[in-house]
Design a protein around this motif. Structure first.
Motif, short mmCIF file in Angstrom:
data_model
loop_
_atom_site.label_atom_id
_atom_site.label_comp_id
_atom_site.label_asym_id
_atom_site.label_seq_id
_atom_site.Cartn_x
_atom_site.Cartn_y
_atom_site.Cartn_z
N VAL A 1 0.09 0.04 6.96
CA VAL A 1 0.53 0.18 5.57
C VAL A 1 1.75 -0.71 5.39
O VAL A 1 2.71 -0.61 6.16
N SER B 1 -3.50 12.68 8.68
CA SER B 1 -4.17 13.97 8.44
C SER B 1 -5.69 13.84 8.48
O SER B 1 -6.39 14.83 8.64
N GLU C 1 -5.56 4.87 2.05
CA GLU C 1 -6.00 6.23 2.35
C GLU C 1 -7.52 6.33 2.46
O GLU C 1 -8.04 7.05 3.31
N LYS C 2 -8.24 5.60 1.62
CA LYS C 2 -9.70 5.60 1.71
C LYS C 2 -10.17 5.02 3.04
O LYS C 2 -11.06 5.59 3.69
N GLY D 1 -8.49 4.89 5.81
CA GLY D 1 -8.13 5.87 6.84
C GLY D 1 -9.09 7.04 6.87
O GLY D 1 -9.48 7.52 7.94
N ARG D 2 -9.48 7.50 5.70
CA ARG D 2 -10.44 8.61 5.62
C ARG D 2 -11.79 8.19 6.23
O ARG D 2 -12.50 9.02 6.81
N ARG E 1 -2.25 2.08 -2.18
CA ARG E 1 -2.21 3.37 -1.50
C ARG E 1 -3.60 4.00 -1.47
O ARG E 1 -4.04 4.52 -0.43
N SER F 1 0.80 -1.23 0.00
CA SER F 1 0.00 0.00 0.00
C SER F 1 0.83 1.28 0.00
O SER F 1 0.35 2.34 0.39
N LYS G 1 -0.50 10.88 5.39
CA LYS G 1 -1.79 11.25 4.81
C LYS G 1 -2.94 10.72 5.65
O LYS G 1 -3.93 11.44 5.92
N ILE G 2 -2.84 9.48 6.09
CA ILE G 2 -3.89 8.90 6.91
C ILE G 2 -4.01 9.64 8.24
O ILE G 2 -5.11 9.90 8.73
N GLU H 1 4.76 8.48 3.50
CA GLU H 1 3.83 9.48 2.97
C GLU H 1 2.38 9.05 3.18
O GLU H 1 1.52 9.87 3.52
N VAL H 2 2.12 7.76 2.96
CA VAL H 2 0.75 7.26 3.15
C VAL H 2 0.35 7.35 4.62
O VAL H 2 -0.77 7.75 4.96
#
Length: 244
Positions: A35, A53, A24-25, A27-28, A20, A14, A50-51, A46-47
Protein backbone atom coordinates in the motif's frame (compact mmCIF):
# COMPACT_ATOMS: atom_id res chain seq x y z
CA UNK A 1 -7.86 -21.14 -2.91
CA UNK A 2 -8.26 -17.38 -3.42
CA UNK A 3 -7.85 -16.27 -7.03
CA UNK A 4 -4.71 -14.20 -6.36
CA UNK A 5 -3.15 -16.45 -3.73
CA UNK A 6 0.65 -16.17 -3.84
CA UNK A 7 0.64 -12.98 -5.92
CA UNK A 8 2.28 -9.72 -4.82
CA UNK A 9 0.67 -6.42 -5.80
CA UNK A 10 1.77 -2.80 -5.58
CA UNK A 11 -1.13 -0.33 -5.51
CA UNK A 12 -0.03 3.29 -5.66
CA UNK A 13 -2.10 5.96 -3.95
CA UNK A 14 -4.02 3.38 -1.95
CA UNK A 15 -4.62 4.99 1.43
CA UNK A 16 -8.09 6.18 0.41
CA UNK A 17 -10.72 6.30 -2.33
CA UNK A 18 -10.43 4.12 -5.41
CA UNK A 19 -6.88 3.04 -4.55
CA UNK A 20 -7.94 1.82 -1.12
CA UNK A 21 -10.84 -0.12 -2.60
CA UNK A 22 -8.47 -1.76 -5.09
CA UNK A 23 -5.87 -2.66 -2.45
CA UNK A 24 -8.49 -4.18 -0.17
CA UNK A 25 -10.13 -6.10 -3.02
CA UNK A 26 -6.82 -7.61 -4.13
CA UNK A 27 -6.03 -8.51 -0.51
CA UNK A 28 -9.44 -10.12 -0.14
CA UNK A 29 -8.67 -12.13 -3.29
CA UNK A 30 -5.48 -13.46 -1.70
CA UNK A 31 -2.74 -11.12 -2.91
CA UNK A 32 -0.08 -9.69 -0.63
CA UNK A 33 -0.26 -5.93 -1.11
CA UNK A 34 2.14 -3.00 -0.89
CA UNK A 35 0.00 0.00 0.00
CA UNK A 36 1.51 3.36 -0.91
CA UNK A 37 0.66 6.77 0.45
CA UNK A 38 1.86 10.30 -0.18
CA UNK A 39 1.15 11.81 3.23
CA UNK A 40 -1.46 9.99 5.28
CA UNK A 41 0.41 7.18 6.99
CA UNK A 42 -2.43 6.55 9.46
CA UNK A 43 -4.93 5.89 6.67
CA UNK A 44 -2.45 3.59 4.93
CA UNK A 45 -2.02 1.67 8.19
CA UNK A 46 -5.81 1.16 8.30
CA UNK A 47 -5.69 -0.40 4.84
CA UNK A 48 -2.82 -2.68 5.88
CA UNK A 49 -4.81 -3.80 8.91
CA UNK A 50 -7.90 -4.46 6.80
CA UNK A 51 -5.95 -6.57 4.32
CA UNK A 52 -4.40 -8.52 7.19
CA UNK A 53 -7.93 -9.31 8.41
CA UNK A 54 -8.48 -11.20 5.14
CA UNK A 55 -5.45 -13.39 5.85
CA UNK A 56 -3.17 -11.67 3.34
CA UNK A 57 0.04 -9.80 4.11
CA UNK A 58 0.47 -6.08 3.50
CA UNK A 59 2.85 -3.23 4.15
CA UNK A 60 2.67 0.55 3.77
CA UNK A 61 5.33 2.56 1.95
CA UNK A 62 5.48 6.33 1.63
CA UNK A 63 6.00 7.27 -2.02
CA UNK A 64 6.06 10.51 -3.98
CA UNK A 65 5.25 9.17 -7.43
CA UNK A 66 6.77 12.32 -8.94
CA UNK A 67 10.25 11.31 -7.73
CA UNK A 68 12.06 8.63 -9.71
CA UNK A 69 14.16 7.63 -6.70
CA UNK A 70 10.95 6.94 -4.74
CA UNK A 71 9.56 4.82 -7.56
CA UNK A 72 12.75 2.77 -7.79
CA UNK A 73 12.86 2.32 -4.02
CA UNK A 74 9.23 1.18 -4.00
CA UNK A 75 9.96 -1.81 -6.22
CA UNK A 76 13.13 -2.61 -4.31
CA UNK A 77 11.27 -2.58 -0.99
CA UNK A 78 8.43 -4.69 -2.35
CA UNK A 79 10.85 -7.28 -3.72
CA UNK A 80 12.88 -7.33 -0.52
CA UNK A 81 9.80 -7.93 1.62
CA UNK A 82 7.77 -10.27 -0.56
CA UNK A 83 10.36 -11.76 -2.91
CA UNK A 84 8.79 -10.58 -6.17
CA UNK A 85 6.20 -8.28 -7.73
CA UNK A 86 3.42 -9.74 -9.90
CA UNK A 87 0.97 -6.86 -10.16
CA UNK A 88 1.29 -3.08 -10.49
CA UNK A 89 -1.73 -0.82 -10.14
CA UNK A 90 -0.97 2.81 -11.03
CA UNK A 91 -3.62 4.75 -9.15
CA UNK A 92 -1.72 7.65 -7.54
CA UNK A 93 -3.05 11.03 -8.58
CA UNK A 94 -2.62 14.65 -7.68
CA UNK A 95 -5.04 17.58 -7.78
CA UNK A 96 -7.03 17.59 -11.01
CA UNK A 97 -7.36 21.12 -12.36
CA UNK A 98 -10.24 22.04 -14.64
CA UNK A 99 -9.74 25.47 -16.20
CA UNK A 100 -10.10 27.02 -19.64
CA UNK A 101 -6.90 26.82 -21.64
CA UNK A 102 -6.59 30.61 -21.53
CA UNK A 103 -6.49 30.55 -17.71
CA UNK A 104 -4.38 27.48 -16.88
CA UNK A 105 -1.15 28.35 -15.09
CA UNK A 106 2.17 26.65 -15.72
CA UNK A 107 2.25 25.30 -12.16
CA UNK A 108 -1.26 23.84 -12.48
CA UNK A 109 -0.37 22.20 -15.78
CA UNK A 110 2.87 20.81 -14.39
CA UNK A 111 1.16 19.45 -11.27
CA UNK A 112 -0.88 17.05 -13.43
CA UNK A 113 1.84 16.08 -15.88
CA UNK A 114 4.34 15.49 -13.06
CA UNK A 115 2.06 12.63 -11.98
CA UNK A 116 1.89 11.38 -15.57
CA UNK A 117 5.69 11.33 -15.74
CA UNK A 118 5.76 9.37 -12.49
CA UNK A 119 3.38 6.78 -13.91
CA UNK A 120 5.65 6.39 -16.94
CA UNK A 121 8.64 5.59 -14.77
CA UNK A 122 6.57 3.27 -12.58
CA UNK A 123 5.74 1.39 -15.78
CA UNK A 124 9.45 1.34 -16.61
CA UNK A 125 10.26 -0.16 -13.22
CA UNK A 126 7.51 -2.72 -13.72
CA UNK A 127 9.09 -3.70 -17.02
CA UNK A 128 12.31 -4.44 -15.13
CA UNK A 129 10.86 -6.06 -12.01
CA UNK A 130 7.55 -7.76 -12.77
CA UNK A 131 7.48 -11.53 -12.84
CA UNK A 132 6.52 -13.21 -16.11
CA UNK A 133 2.75 -13.48 -16.58
CA UNK A 134 2.33 -10.41 -14.42
CA UNK A 135 -0.40 -7.78 -14.63
CA UNK A 136 -0.29 -3.99 -14.97
CA UNK A 137 -3.36 -1.77 -14.70
CA UNK A 138 -3.27 2.03 -14.71
CA UNK A 139 -6.21 4.21 -13.77
CA UNK A 140 -7.20 6.76 -16.42
CA UNK A 141 -10.50 8.57 -16.96
CA UNK A 142 -13.44 8.29 -19.30
CA UNK A 143 -12.80 11.96 -19.99
CA UNK A 144 -10.11 11.03 -22.52
CA UNK A 145 -12.87 10.34 -25.07
CA UNK A 146 -14.93 13.46 -24.30
CA UNK A 147 -14.37 17.11 -25.16
CA UNK A 148 -14.96 18.80 -21.80
CA UNK A 149 -14.61 22.56 -21.47
CA UNK A 150 -11.72 23.22 -19.10
CA UNK A 151 -10.64 19.58 -19.13
CA UNK A 152 -8.06 19.65 -21.91
CA UNK A 153 -4.91 19.44 -19.79
CA UNK A 154 -6.38 16.94 -17.33
CA UNK A 155 -7.70 14.62 -20.03
CA UNK A 156 -4.42 14.83 -21.95
CA UNK A 157 -2.45 13.89 -18.83
CA UNK A 158 -4.53 10.69 -18.61
CA UNK A 159 -4.57 10.01 -22.36
CA UNK A 160 -0.78 9.86 -22.23
CA UNK A 161 -1.03 7.07 -19.66
CA UNK A 162 -3.30 5.13 -21.99
CA UNK A 163 -0.75 5.43 -24.78
CA UNK A 164 2.12 4.45 -22.46
CA UNK A 165 0.11 1.33 -21.65
CA UNK A 166 -0.77 0.25 -25.18
CA UNK A 167 2.89 0.53 -26.19
CA UNK A 168 4.07 -1.39 -23.13
CA UNK A 169 1.52 -4.13 -23.80
CA UNK A 170 3.30 -4.83 -27.08
CA UNK A 171 6.72 -4.67 -25.44
CA UNK A 172 5.93 -7.11 -22.62
CA UNK A 173 3.54 -9.47 -24.38
CA UNK A 174 6.23 -12.06 -25.06
CA UNK A 175 6.62 -12.46 -21.28
CA UNK A 176 2.91 -13.06 -20.78
CA UNK A 177 2.49 -9.71 -18.99
CA UNK A 178 -0.77 -7.91 -19.71
CA UNK A 179 -1.02 -4.12 -19.61
CA UNK A 180 -4.37 -2.34 -19.50
CA UNK A 181 -6.05 0.80 -18.23
CA UNK A 182 -9.35 1.25 -16.42
CA UNK A 183 -11.19 4.49 -17.13
CA UNK A 184 -13.73 5.44 -14.46
CA UNK A 185 -16.54 7.90 -14.91
CA UNK A 186 -17.61 10.17 -12.06
CA UNK A 187 -16.95 8.18 -8.90
CA UNK A 188 -18.14 9.01 -5.40
CA UNK A 189 -15.03 9.58 -3.28
CA UNK A 190 -13.93 12.30 -0.86
CA UNK A 191 -12.14 13.90 -3.79
CA UNK A 192 -15.36 14.53 -5.72
CA UNK A 193 -15.69 18.31 -6.07
CA UNK A 194 -18.91 18.59 -8.10
CA UNK A 195 -21.82 20.64 -6.82
CA UNK A 196 -25.05 18.73 -6.02
CA UNK A 197 -26.69 20.04 -9.21
CA UNK A 198 -23.76 18.79 -11.28
CA UNK A 199 -23.91 15.40 -9.54
CA UNK A 200 -27.60 15.10 -10.40
CA UNK A 201 -26.83 15.98 -14.01
CA UNK A 202 -24.16 13.27 -14.18
CA UNK A 203 -26.53 10.70 -12.72
CA UNK A 204 -29.21 11.69 -15.27
CA UNK A 205 -26.71 11.13 -18.09
CA UNK A 206 -25.64 7.71 -16.80
CA UNK A 207 -27.65 4.78 -18.20
CA UNK A 208 -27.22 2.77 -14.98
CA UNK A 209 -28.65 5.68 -13.02
CA UNK A 210 -26.10 6.39 -10.28
CA UNK A 211 -22.58 7.58 -9.56
CA UNK A 212 -19.76 5.06 -9.61
CA UNK A 213 -18.48 3.67 -6.34
CA UNK A 214 -14.83 2.82 -5.57
CA UNK A 215 -15.84 -0.86 -5.38
CA UNK A 216 -17.07 -0.70 -9.00
CA UNK A 217 -13.60 0.30 -10.14
CA UNK A 218 -11.88 -2.16 -7.82
CA UNK A 219 -13.91 -5.05 -9.25
CA UNK A 220 -12.96 -4.08 -12.80
CA UNK A 221 -9.29 -3.98 -11.81
CA UNK A 222 -9.58 -7.31 -10.01
CA UNK A 223 -10.95 -8.89 -13.18
CA UNK A 224 -8.05 -7.57 -15.27
CA UNK A 225 -5.39 -8.89 -12.89
CA UNK A 226 -7.04 -12.30 -12.62
CA UNK A 227 -6.42 -15.30 -14.83
CA UNK A 228 -9.88 -14.76 -16.33
CA UNK A 229 -8.44 -11.76 -18.21
CA UNK A 230 -5.27 -13.48 -19.44
CA UNK A 231 -6.21 -12.73 -23.08
CA UNK A 232 -6.97 -9.03 -22.51
CA UNK A 233 -4.08 -6.62 -23.03
CA UNK A 234 -3.51 -3.20 -24.54
CA UNK A 235 -7.07 -2.16 -23.72
CA UNK A 236 -8.76 0.72 -21.92
CA UNK A 237 -11.82 -0.55 -20.10
CA UNK A 238 -14.46 2.09 -19.35
CA UNK A 239 -15.99 1.45 -15.93
CA UNK A 240 -18.47 4.31 -15.98
CA UNK A 241 -22.04 3.04 -15.99
CA UNK A 242 -22.33 3.79 -19.71
CA UNK A 243 -22.08 7.59 -19.48
CA UNK A 244 -19.82 7.68 -22.55
Amino acid sequence: MASLSGKVAIVTGSSRGIGRAIAEKLGRDGANVVVTYAGNQAKAAEVVQKIASFGSRASAVGVDIRKLEDVKSLFEKATAQFGKVDILINNAAGVNVFKPTAEMTEDEYNSMFDITRGVYFALQQAAHHLADNGRIVSISTSGTTMAISGGGAYAASKAAIEHFSTALAKELGARGITVNTVSPGVTETDGLVLEPEQVNQMIAQTPLGRLGQPADIADAVALLVSDHARWITGQSIRANGGIV
